[in-house]
Scaffold this motif. Structure first.
Motif, PDB file in Angstrom:
ATOM      1  N   LEU A  16       0.838  -1.194   0.000  1.00 29.30           N
ATOM      2  CA  LEU A  16       0.000   0.000   0.000  1.00 29.30           C
ATOM      3  C   LEU A  16       0.875   1.246   0.000  1.00 29.30           C
ATOM      4  O   LEU A  16       0.476   2.298   0.455  1.00 29.30           O
ATOM      5  CB  LEU A  16      -0.908   0.005   1.225  1.00 29.30           C
ATOM      6  N   LEU A  46       1.696   0.836   4.097  1.00 30.17           N
ATOM      7  CA  LEU A  46       0.852   2.033   4.178  1.00 30.17           C
ATOM      8  C   LEU A  46       1.586   3.125   4.949  1.00 30.17           C
ATOM      9  O   LEU A  46       1.610   4.293   4.546  1.00 30.17           O
ATOM     10  CB  LEU A  46      -0.465   1.686   4.881  1.00 30.17           C
ATOM     11  N   GLY A  47       2.226   2.725   6.052  1.00 30.53           N
ATOM     12  CA  GLY A  47       2.978   3.681   6.865  1.00 30.53           C
ATOM     13  C   GLY A  47       4.102   4.304   6.068  1.00 30.53           C
ATOM     14  O   GLY A  47       4.307   5.525   6.118  1.00 30.53           O
ATOM     15  N   PHE A  48       4.811   3.500   5.280  1.00 31.43           N
ATOM     16  CA  PHE A  48       5.872   4.031   4.430  1.00 31.43           C
ATOM     17  C   PHE A  48       5.311   5.093   3.484  1.00 31.43           C
ATOM     18  O   PHE A  48       5.867   6.178   3.337  1.00 31.43           O
ATOM     19  CB  PHE A  48       6.519   2.891   3.634  1.00 31.43           C
ATOM     20  N   VAL A  84       2.654   6.945   3.875  1.00 27.24           N
ATOM     21  CA  VAL A  84       2.266   8.156   4.597  1.00 27.24           C
ATOM     22  C   VAL A  84       3.500   8.990   4.948  1.00 27.24           C
ATOM     23  O   VAL A  84       3.478  10.219   4.863  1.00 27.24           O
ATOM     24  CB  VAL A  84       1.463   7.814   5.867  1.00 27.24           C
ATOM     25  N   ILE A  85       4.609   8.313   5.319  1.00 27.04           N
ATOM     26  CA  ILE A  85       5.834   9.060   5.645  1.00 27.04           C
ATOM     27  C   ILE A  85       6.299   9.856   4.424  1.00 27.04           C
ATOM     28  O   ILE A  85       6.615  11.047   4.526  1.00 27.04           O
ATOM     29  CB  ILE A  85       6.953   8.100   6.110  1.00 27.04           C
ATOM     30  N   ARG A 142       4.060  12.806   3.966  1.00 22.69           N
ATOM     31  CA  ARG A 142       4.322  13.863   4.951  1.00 22.69           C
ATOM     32  C   ARG A 142       5.602  14.623   4.618  1.00 22.69           C
ATOM     33  O   ARG A 142       5.655  15.846   4.739  1.00 22.69           O
ATOM     34  CB  ARG A 142       4.450  13.251   6.355  1.00 22.69           C
ATOM     35  N   ILE A 143       6.647  13.892   4.218  1.00 21.16           N
ATOM     36  CA  ILE A 143       7.920  14.545   3.901  1.00 21.16           C
ATOM     37  C   ILE A 143       7.740  15.477   2.711  1.00 21.16           C
ATOM     38  O   ILE A 143       8.192  16.616   2.714  1.00 21.16           O
ATOM     39  CB  ILE A 143       9.008  13.475   3.604  1.00 21.16           C
ATOM     40  N   VAL A 196      -2.324   8.438   0.059  1.00 17.18           N
ATOM     41  CA  VAL A 196      -2.724   7.063   0.354  1.00 17.18           C
ATOM     42  C   VAL A 196      -3.745   6.559  -0.667  1.00 17.18           C
ATOM     43  O   VAL A 196      -3.699   5.415  -1.114  1.00 17.18           O
ATOM     44  CB  VAL A 196      -3.327   6.986   1.771  1.00 17.18           C
TER      45      VAL A 196
END
Lengths: 354, 296
Positions: free
Chosen positions: A60, A150-152, A154-155, A158-159, A276
């Motif tokens: 994801l 998914l977390g990757f 989102v990071i 954000r960056i 996402v």
């Protein structure tokens, strides 16, 4: 292996040419713009199809790789690096023609990197990140893998959203054309529409050929064995971790190539490309085509991306993809092309009898 | 760092941490009965907040919140019945993708009903500027509602799971579904019940947090990721650990502002998630031996 596996590639080329001729003769050449964009998204989807369908791992976070490719290309070719011109590295690069020096309207020097260098940097960066993320992430399964990727994503989002060098919420615009060789460049000019259409679908065809070879190779067979049963594959002596990592990195590079090319074609990139929802959309497209169905994924990705880019779904764009995702997973988990209504009905009847 | 600033960060961390913990508890309830993570959990909070805000225009606040919780529970049950109940032994990948699809649909429906506006419930006591002074920090009374609510939820849940027959039946389904079915427990009903329960808890949390954090149609994804971080942090399925982990994450996040820019705050907590997943996927409080029996 016979040449039979390459037959669909021939079909693909025929359709690509036919569509171009049809749009040109009917005076609807403006469709080519969306079709070009579609082909870059398709490049990402066929890469993801390898990870999901053939290796059986969910990702994801592929919009993240797309964004790394696109943003690296855009930042290196668009931001001004004049303040670093004293560095030895810069002077070395300049000697080999990797740096483009121009003057703006006030006579100040603007120093950018050559798109080929930026492209190479984008691919290199993506490969490194994909390795670094892939090694720990691919040890996980199921929910953990889904959430980690998914977390990757989102990071990265954000960056991108918080970095000044990457244009924060505005993204990077006025990205220059990517001159592949003299006279052949990836850009969004009206005059170059037809040639760009062929460049895009040409790249996709090359990508497809590479993946088809991979599917029918030793690695491809290993991957399918992993999908069927990781334990069994491991017991047969397949290095499952290495095979999964290998395909994950390849698909990340495909995403980065797509991101870099589309950024040059559109002349810009924004943070929404890293969102996402984009990653979910790519997963949906692979699922609709049938996880392990390469041509199915390509067909559905081309059709739905084109319709979406033409604005057919209006403000329900995301909702349409969400609904498709649910319907496919409920009624045809093996993809639209494996759907057999009679079998499904028989299953329902049998279940009640049991 | 002065004491005032320290306690200010601390209380901000605690209030967010508690909210994350409630989301994590919602994950745990469904995970415990089905072994599946419901990616639409964050959307339940959004729904709870939004429905309470809308109902509050026609009725007093307590009634509006109760109605919001009941409606969201119905929605949770309906989702389970329509999308999950009739699937024949689905793979984890399939259920993940279905719940992701459900979360998109709920979000889009909310967007078309409530629009992109940021909304909030009124404060339960006082207003935005009412504050209580603790250790030099100015703390909104709403935080005490959040903390109180969380404690009540955790206590009631553990009583429910350990002392009522329905609760014990749900735990039986979790540990061995087939054996539970053989004992005459209707496992499918237990799954529906777990969806109702976690939807209700989510909605309640969504309503109580609304005055401090505001409610918008797309808050669900962020909350779900944080909640999942906390659930993993504490060890999936353990509600007490979720509270501890939630407080920890909330406090780390709050103090991270003093080191890195606010814009990177989310990236920090997700980096923590990734680190935990890589190093201790069974959580800080989970045991390694039981974890080796589960699938990561």
């Amino acid at each position: 292996m016979s040449a039979k596996k390459y037959l669909p590639v021939l079909w693909l080329l025929l359709i690509v040419v036919a569509v171009q001729l049809a749009t040109s003769y009917s005076g609807k050449e403006f469709y080519l713009t969306q079709l070009t964009m579609t082909s870059y998204y398709c490049l990402l989807v066929i890469g993801l199809c390898m990870v999901m369908g053939y290796a059986g791992q969910i990702s994801l976070g592929h919009a993240g790789f797309f964004a790394i490719g696109g943003y690296t290309s855009a930042a290196l070719t668009t931001n001004n690096f004049a303040s670093y011109s004293e560095l030895t590295v810069m002077q070395l690069l300049n000697r080999y023609g990797c740096i483009i020096t121009t003057e703006d309207m006030f006579g100040d020097t603007i120093i950018n990197f050559h798109p080929w260098l930026a492209f190479a940097a984008a691919i290199l960066l993506t490969t490194i990140i994909a390795f670094a993320i892939g090694i720990p992430v691919l040890k996980l399964k199921g929910h953990y893998l889904a959430m980690a990727t998914l977390g990757f994503g989102v990071i990265i989002y954000r960056i991108v959203l918080a970095s000044e060098a990457l244009g924060e919420a505005d993204g990077i615009s006025e990205v220059p054309a990517f001159v592949l060789i003299k006279g052949l460049s990836v850009n969004g000019n009206m005059d170059d529409r037809v040639i760009n259409y062929y460049i895009a679908w040409g790249i996709l065809t090359i990508g497809a050929l590479l993946l088809i070879n991979l599917i029918n190779s030793r690695t491809g067979r290993a991957l399918r064995a992993i999908h069927a049963s990781e334990e069994a594959a491991s017991a047969m002596g397949i290095n499952t971790a290495r095979s999964k990592l290998y395909i994950f990195v390849i698909s990340a590079v495909f995403a980065a190539v797509a991101g870099a090319m589309l950024t040059h074609y559109n002349g810009g990139i924004g943070p929404s490309e890293a969102g996402v929802m984009k990653s979910v959309r790519y997963v949906a497209l692979v699922a609709i085509g049938g996880m392990a169905n390469f041509w199915g994924a390509l067909t559905m990705a081309a059709t739905l991306n084109f319709l979406s880019l033409r604005g057919m779904f209006g403000s329900y764009d995301d909702a349409v993809f969400g609904a498709i995702l649910i319907l496919i997973m409920l009624f045809a988990p093996n993809g639209l092309f494996k759907l057999s209504p009679i079998k499904a009905i028989r299953q329902i009847i049998n279940r009640d009898r049991r | 760092m002065s004491l005032e600033l320290f306690s200010q960060y601390l209380f901000a961390g605690i209030s967010y941490g508690i909210i994350y913990a409630i989301v994590a508890i919602g994950f745990n309830i469904i995970y415990n009965t089905t072994g599946v993570i419901n990616f639409a959990q964050g959307e339940f909070l959004m729904l709870g907040g939004m429905i309470a805000i809308t109902c509050n225009q026609f009725m007093p606040l307590p009634a509006a919140i109760i109605l919001a919780v009941l409606l969201t529970m119905l929605i949770g049950a309906a989702i389970e019945m329509i999308f999950i109940r009739w699937l024949d032994n689905p793979s984890v990948l399939r259920v993940i993708i279905i719940t992701i699809g459900i979360s998109i649909l709920i979000r889009e429906v909310a967007l078309h009903i409530w629009g992109e506006n940021v909304r909030a419930l009124p404060y339960f006591y006082g207003n935005e500027i009412t504050s209580v002074n603790i250790l030099g920090a100015n703390v909104s009374p709403q935080i005490f509602f959040v903390i109180g609510l969380c404690s009540i939820i955790v206590i009631i849940l553990s009583l429910f799971f350990h002392y009522t027959s329905t609760g014990m039946e749900m735990r039986a389904c979790a540990s061995n579904r087939r054996a539970a079915t053989l004992c005459g427990i209707n496992a499918k009903n237990m799954v529906t019940l777990s969806f109702m329960l976690s939807a209700g808890i989510g909605a309640l949390a969504g309503a109580v947090m609304s005055p401090i954090t505001y409610t918008q149609y797309d808050i669900g994804t962020g909350l779900a990721i944080k909640g999942f971080t906390v659930a993993i942090f504490g060890g999936l399925g353990n509600s007490f650990a979720a509270v501890v982990a939630g407080l920890l994450l909330g406090i780390i996040e709050a103090f991270s502002i003093s080191v890195v820019p606010l814009a990177y705050q989310d990236a920090i907590s997700i980096a923590i998630l990734l680190l935990i997943l890589f190093i201790r996927p069974h959580g800080i409080l989970g045991s390694k031996d039981t974890a080796s029996l589960k699938e990561f």
